[in-house]
Structure formats: C-alpha cells, structure tokens
Design a protein around this motif. Structure first.
Motif, PDB file in Angstrom:
ATOM      1  N   MET A  11     -13.697  89.034 -41.192  1.00 33.98           N
ATOM      2  CA  MET A  11     -15.111  89.470 -41.212  1.00 33.98           C
ATOM      3  C   MET A  11     -16.201  88.408 -40.991  1.00 33.98           C
ATOM      4  N   ILE A  12     -15.967  87.228 -41.859  1.00 36.64           N
ATOM      5  CA  ILE A  12     -16.768  86.163 -41.969  1.00 36.64           C
ATOM      6  C   ILE A  12     -16.822  85.305 -40.629  1.00 36.64           C
ATOM      7  N   VAL A  13     -15.586  85.058 -40.049  1.00 36.48           N
ATOM      8  CA  VAL A  13     -15.763  84.257 -38.832  1.00 36.48           C
ATOM      9  C   VAL A  13     -16.119  85.062 -37.639  1.00 36.48           C
ATOM     10  N   SER A  14     -16.093  86.295 -37.613  1.00 36.63           N
ATOM     11  CA  SER A  14     -16.596  87.115 -36.592  1.00 36.63           C
ATOM     12  C   SER A  14     -18.216  86.949 -36.670  1.00 36.63           C
ATOM     13  N   GLU A  15     -18.671  87.183 -38.069  1.00 39.02           N
ATOM     14  CA  GLU A  15     -20.189  87.139 -38.089  1.00 39.02           C
ATOM     15  C   GLU A  15     -20.790  85.897 -37.882  1.00 39.02           C
ATOM     16  N   ILE A  16     -19.983  84.711 -37.881  1.00 40.17           N
ATOM     17  CA  ILE A  16     -20.485  83.432 -37.590  1.00 40.17           C
ATOM     18  C   ILE A  16     -20.492  83.210 -36.080  1.00 40.17           C
ATOM     19  N   LEU A  17     -19.482  83.689 -35.340  1.00 43.95           N
ATOM     20  CA  LEU A  17     -19.655  83.771 -33.993  1.00 43.95           C
ATOM     21  C   LEU A  17     -20.841  84.673 -33.365  1.00 43.95           C
ATOM     22  N   GLU A  18     -21.147  85.483 -34.062  1.00 43.08           N
ATOM     23  CA  GLU A  18     -22.227  86.628 -33.653  1.00 43.08           C
ATOM     24  C   GLU A  18     -23.694  85.945 -34.156  1.00 43.08           C
ATOM     25  N   ARG A  19     -23.830  85.279 -35.096  1.00 40.44           N
ATOM     26  CA  ARG A  19     -24.863  84.733 -35.497  1.00 40.44           C
ATOM     27  C   ARG A  19     -25.351  83.390 -34.566  1.00 40.44           C
ATOM     28  N   LEU A  20     -24.278  82.574 -34.449  1.00 39.58           N
ATOM     29  CA  LEU A  20     -24.416  81.483 -33.441  1.00 39.58           C
ATOM     30  C   LEU A  20     -24.338  81.890 -32.312  1.00 39.58           C
ATOM     31  N   ARG A  21     -24.229  82.845 -31.847  1.00 39.30           N
ATOM     32  CA  ARG A  21     -24.128  83.338 -30.395  1.00 39.30           C
ATOM     33  C   ARG A  21     -23.301  82.689 -29.570  1.00 39.30           C
ATOM     34  N   LEU A  22     -22.009  82.508 -29.996  1.00 39.56           N
ATOM     35  CA  LEU A  22     -20.824  81.766 -29.457  1.00 39.56           C
ATOM     36  C   LEU A  22     -20.149  82.698 -28.514  1.00 39.56           C
ATOM     37  N   GLY A  23     -20.049  82.394 -27.298  1.00 43.61           N
ATOM     38  CA  GLY A  23     -19.427  83.462 -26.397  1.00 43.61           C
ATOM     39  C   GLY A  23     -20.417  84.669 -26.018  1.00 43.61           C
ATOM     40  N   THR A  24     -19.840  85.387 -25.163  1.00 40.14           N
ATOM     41  CA  THR A  24     -20.694  86.599 -24.735  1.00 40.14           C
ATOM     42  C   THR A  24     -20.762  87.939 -25.521  1.00 40.14           C
ATOM     43  N   PRO A  25     -21.728  88.648 -25.499  1.00 35.13           N
ATOM     44  CA  PRO A  25     -21.682  89.860 -26.318  1.00 35.13           C
ATOM     45  C   PRO A  25     -20.460  90.618 -26.060  1.00 35.13           C
ATOM     46  N   GLY A  26     -19.910  90.581 -24.930  1.00 32.26           N
ATOM     47  CA  GLY A  26     -18.710  91.569 -24.410  1.00 32.26           C
ATOM     48  C   GLY A  26     -17.423  90.799 -25.345  1.00 32.26           C
ATOM     49  N   GLN A  27     -17.451  89.324 -25.375  1.00 32.76           N
ATOM     50  CA  GLN A  27     -16.424  88.662 -26.154  1.00 32.76           C
ATOM     51  C   GLN A  27     -16.194  88.852 -27.318  1.00 32.76           C
ATOM     52  N   ARG A  28     -17.429  88.919 -27.985  1.00 28.91           N
ATOM     53  CA  ARG A  28     -17.721  89.309 -29.566  1.00 28.91           C
ATOM     54  C   ARG A  28     -17.276  90.605 -29.896  1.00 28.91           C
ATOM     55  N   SER A  29     -17.730  91.649 -28.896  1.00 28.87           N
ATOM     56  CA  SER A  29     -17.463  93.103 -29.239  1.00 28.87           C
ATOM     57  C   SER A  29     -15.977  93.236 -29.276  1.00 28.87           C
ATOM     58  N   GLN A  30     -15.249  92.407 -28.734  1.00 28.06           N
ATOM     59  CA  GLN A  30     -13.713  92.853 -28.752  1.00 28.06           C
ATOM     60  C   GLN A  30     -13.222  92.591 -30.294  1.00 28.06           C
ATOM     61  N   LEU A  31     -13.900  91.845 -31.115  1.00 30.56           N
ATOM     62  CA  LEU A  31     -13.608  91.828 -32.424  1.00 30.56           C
ATOM     63  C   LEU A  31     -13.964  92.723 -33.412  1.00 30.56           C
ATOM     64  N   ALA A  32     -14.562  93.686 -33.173  1.00 36.26           N
ATOM     65  CA  ALA A  32     -15.415  94.480 -33.970  1.00 36.26           C
ATOM     66  C   ALA A  32     -14.635  95.298 -34.900  1.00 36.26           C
ATOM     67  N   ALA A  33     -13.289  95.456 -34.555  1.00 33.32           N
ATOM     68  CA  ALA A  33     -12.530  96.130 -35.497  1.00 33.32           C
ATOM     69  C   ALA A  33     -12.171  95.223 -36.782  1.00 33.32           C
ATOM     70  N   PHE A  34     -12.354  93.953 -36.658  1.00 31.85           N
ATOM     71  CA  PHE A  34     -12.199  92.897 -37.810  1.00 31.85           C
ATOM     72  C   PHE A  34     -13.431  92.654 -38.358  1.00 31.85           C
ATOM     73  N   HIS A  35     -14.475  92.786 -37.405  1.00 28.95           N
ATOM     74  CA  HIS A  35     -16.049  92.193 -37.899  1.00 28.95           C
ATOM     75  C   HIS A  35     -16.622  93.172 -38.839  1.00 28.95           C
ATOM     76  N   ARG A  36     -16.401  94.435 -38.523  1.00 31.62           N
ATOM     77  CA  ARG A  36     -16.999  95.431 -39.354  1.00 31.62           C
ATOM     78  C   ARG A  36     -15.962  96.672 -39.451  1.00 31.62           C
ATOM     79  N   PRO A  37     -14.815  96.437 -40.070  1.00 31.37           N
ATOM     80  CA  PRO A  37     -13.836  97.138 -40.124  1.00 31.37           C
ATOM     81  C   PRO A  37     -14.254  98.666 -40.666  1.00 31.37           C
ATOM     82  N   LYS A  38     -13.885  99.785 -40.306  1.00 29.48           N
ATOM     83  CA  LYS A  38     -14.322 101.104 -40.890  1.00 29.48           C
ATOM     84  C   LYS A  38     -13.514 101.156 -42.175  1.00 29.48           C
ATOM     85  N   MET A  39     -14.141 101.616 -43.045  1.00 28.96           N
ATOM     86  CA  MET A  39     -13.650 101.948 -44.467  1.00 28.96           C
ATOM     87  C   MET A  39     -13.190 103.107 -44.536  1.00 28.96           C
TER      88      MET A  39
END
Length: 351
Positions: free
Chosen positions: A303-331
């Motif tokens: 979750m944290i690694v995915s959030e860092i990539l998001e905050r630092l805007r590393l890669g494209t939104p489309g690339q980062r969105s592929q991590l969504a299931a790990f970034h904000r996993p549904k509980m």
C-alpha cells in the motif's frame, strides 16, 4: 487511539482498527536523500530485497561465464518466487548447469507464497523439497559462485565460506559503506542476510535503475552487470515473484521503467529509471525508494509503495492504476460486504 507518526491507519466503519508505522527513504543515483518519512537511516534487515546485491556478487565471481547462466536464471536468483512449476523447473535446470544435486541445497521446502499453488499441492498431497523454496534461485547462484571462485560447495551457506565473504564485500561496496557498517544475520532460507541503513537500500535500487542508461559509457564492469540484472528482472517479472504477486504486477505495469523487490517482514526496494517523471523530483538520473513497515505487515508495505508512486507522480496514471488492488485493497468480510478503508496520514519531507 494515537495515530501520530503513523503511515497507514485502517478503519472498520468509523473506528480505528490498526495503526501502522513505517520508515521511507527516496534517494537519487548518487545516494542523496530527496524525500523521507520516519527514520531514513534506520538500521534495517533488507531480507530478500537484498537479493539483487547478492546476485551481483555471483555475477562478478564469474559464475555466468563458467556455467552459461542466462538472464532468466539471473531473474530467478533475484526472486522470492511462488514455487510455480516454471520456478521449480528452472531451479533444477540451473542445478544441472552447475553439476549439483538438489541435496546440495541448504534451503528447505515450505508452503508456497501463492494460494493457487498451495491448493494444487494440497490436492496432489505434494511435499515440497529444497527446489521449491522461494529462494531456490539464489541458492543455486551461490553454488555456482562458490565453484567459480574455486571453492568447495560444501558449507556455501555459512558466513565464513569464500562465496559469502565475497558477497559481504560486494554488498558493502554497493551500499557505499565500509564492510563493518553492514551487519549480518541468518535469513529464513538459511543464507546470511544483511542489515544496513534504510537509505542505503534505496541507493542500491537507484544504482540498479541508473545502470541501463549508464552502462554503455561506463569504464568499469559493475554498471554493465547491474544493467544486465535490471533487464533480467524487468524482462522476466514472472520469475521474480509469480502470477498475481505485487513485484510481478509492478514491473509489468511500468513496462521496464521500474524494478521492485519485496523483502520478508515488509521491507521493499524500488528503482525508477530516469525520465521526465523523475526530473520533477529535482534529479537528472534514476531514483531509488526503500520502505520498511515496523510491524512487518506485507500488505501494508505494498500500500505504501503504491502511495509513494502516486504522490511522486512516477509513471503514468494508467500504469499506477494497475496497482489499485494492492494500493487500496477492498476490505471485505466473508459475505463480500465492504466494512472498512485505509488512510495514509504520512507526509514525505523534502530534503
């Protein structure tokens, strides 16, 4: 409940359930600290996040020339794999290359990291052997490294064996530290595992990501070896982890621009190649990121690694969105009802 200094807080409805503390370092390819949270110099057991550094020692020992290891073999040396059939088969192929037996391995069999593989094993009443260890590639690499150095393979896993002494020197050099600044323990797979300041892990991954763009002009062999390792890991991400695993998904999503590797008990290293995205962070070269979750929760480190990539805007939104299931996993509970969510209260300090 006190959430001061927390990196991730999880909620069940409106009530706080868990508070997770973490440490983060973001550095450039020279090792300069760019961003941090918590203690970026925390002494940290890198565990399997150190595998690329250990594999570098095998490369530099001459094992690849002597035993005709290829880039897929190199990816498996860096892996914490899922014990899929392809992982076990490649381990045994590598054993053949070094003319060793599975009985020479000093790792043990264990339950696989993949739920799908585990279900398959249960149905077959399969008992895992040493080749099924998620660290089997690293162990075969050490056998090859020992032989390339002219040492016996017996005891290759022990701290005073020539291959481990060589590994210790290479790891310290890659961290930019004197040998005595790196401490060593015994990993879960029975090999020595290093501990060093967290920002040094980020530095290792920054160098790994910098190497593909610097190797052609380099006057030394190390950048070329690191570039080969980067290409191997990003070309064969399914060998570094496995289907459905975060490391594999991360490297597939970023299409060769990012390398990432998990270490047990929630340590993680990421290398990001130089691009317009990294230039926004104030550096002309590659970037390295390291994270350690204090309570060892692996799901939280993803979750944290995915959030860092998001905050630092590393890669494209489309690339980062592929991590969504790990970034904000549904509980979800056992009936599929969503009961909670996570928040990320940490702030990265810019240096």
């Amino acid at each position: 409940m006190d959430t001061q200094g927390a990196a991730v807080v999880t909620y069940r409805d409106a009530e706080i359930e868990n508070v997770h503390h973490a440490h983060i370092a973001v550095v450039d390819a020279r090792g300069k600290l760019l961003y941090s949270f918590g203690d970026p110099t925390r002494m940290t057991l890198a565990r399997s996040a150190a595998k690329p550094a250990q594999a570098l020692a095998v490369l530099e020992a001459g094992a690849f020339e002597q035993f005709a290891f290829d880039d897929a073999d190199l990816a498996l040396m860096c892996a914490s794999h899922s014990s899929e059939d392809r992982h076990i088969e490649r381990t045994r192929s590598m054993l053949d290359k070094v003319q060793a037996q599975e009985s020479d391995l000093r790792c043990g069999g264990h339950a696989p990291l993949s739920d799908a593989v585990y279900r398959s094993w249960v149905k077959r009443d399969f008992t895992p052997t040493a080749a099924c260890s998620n660290c089997s590639g690293k162990h075969v690499g050490m056998l090859g490294g020992a032989r390339a150095l002219g040492a016996a393979i017996d005891g290759y896993h022990l701290p005073d064996h020539p291959i481990q002494q060589h590994v210790k020197r290479v790891v310290a050099q890659l961290c930019g530290l004197p040998d005595d600044r790196v401490q060593w323990g015994i990993d879960g797979c029975n090999l020595p595992t290093p501990a060093f300041p967290l920002d040094r892990l980020a530095f290792v991954y920054a160098q790994l990501a910098h190497a593909p763009d610097a190797a052609d002009a380099a006057q030394t062999q190390r950048p070329a070896a690191l570039a080969r390792m980067y290409r191997a890991m990003t070309r064969y991400p399914e060998l570094v982890a496995g289907e459905g695993r975060y490391c594999t998904l991360l490297m597939r999503a970023f299409e060769g621009q990012v390398v990432g590797k998990l270490g047990a008990d929630a340590c993680y290293g990421v290398g990001v190649r130089a691009s317009a995205h990294t230039e926004r962070l104030g550096t002309q070269g590659a970037v390295g990121i390291s994270v350690k979750v204090a309570d060892g929760n692996v799901g939280v480190v993803y979750m944290i690694v995915s959030e860092i990539l998001e905050r630092l805007r590393l890669g494209t939104p489309g690339q980062r969105s592929q991590l969504a299931a790990f970034h904000r996993p549904k509980m979800l509970n056992t009936r599929g009802v969503e009961f909670g969510h996570a928040e990320f209260p940490f702030e990265l300090t810019k240096h």
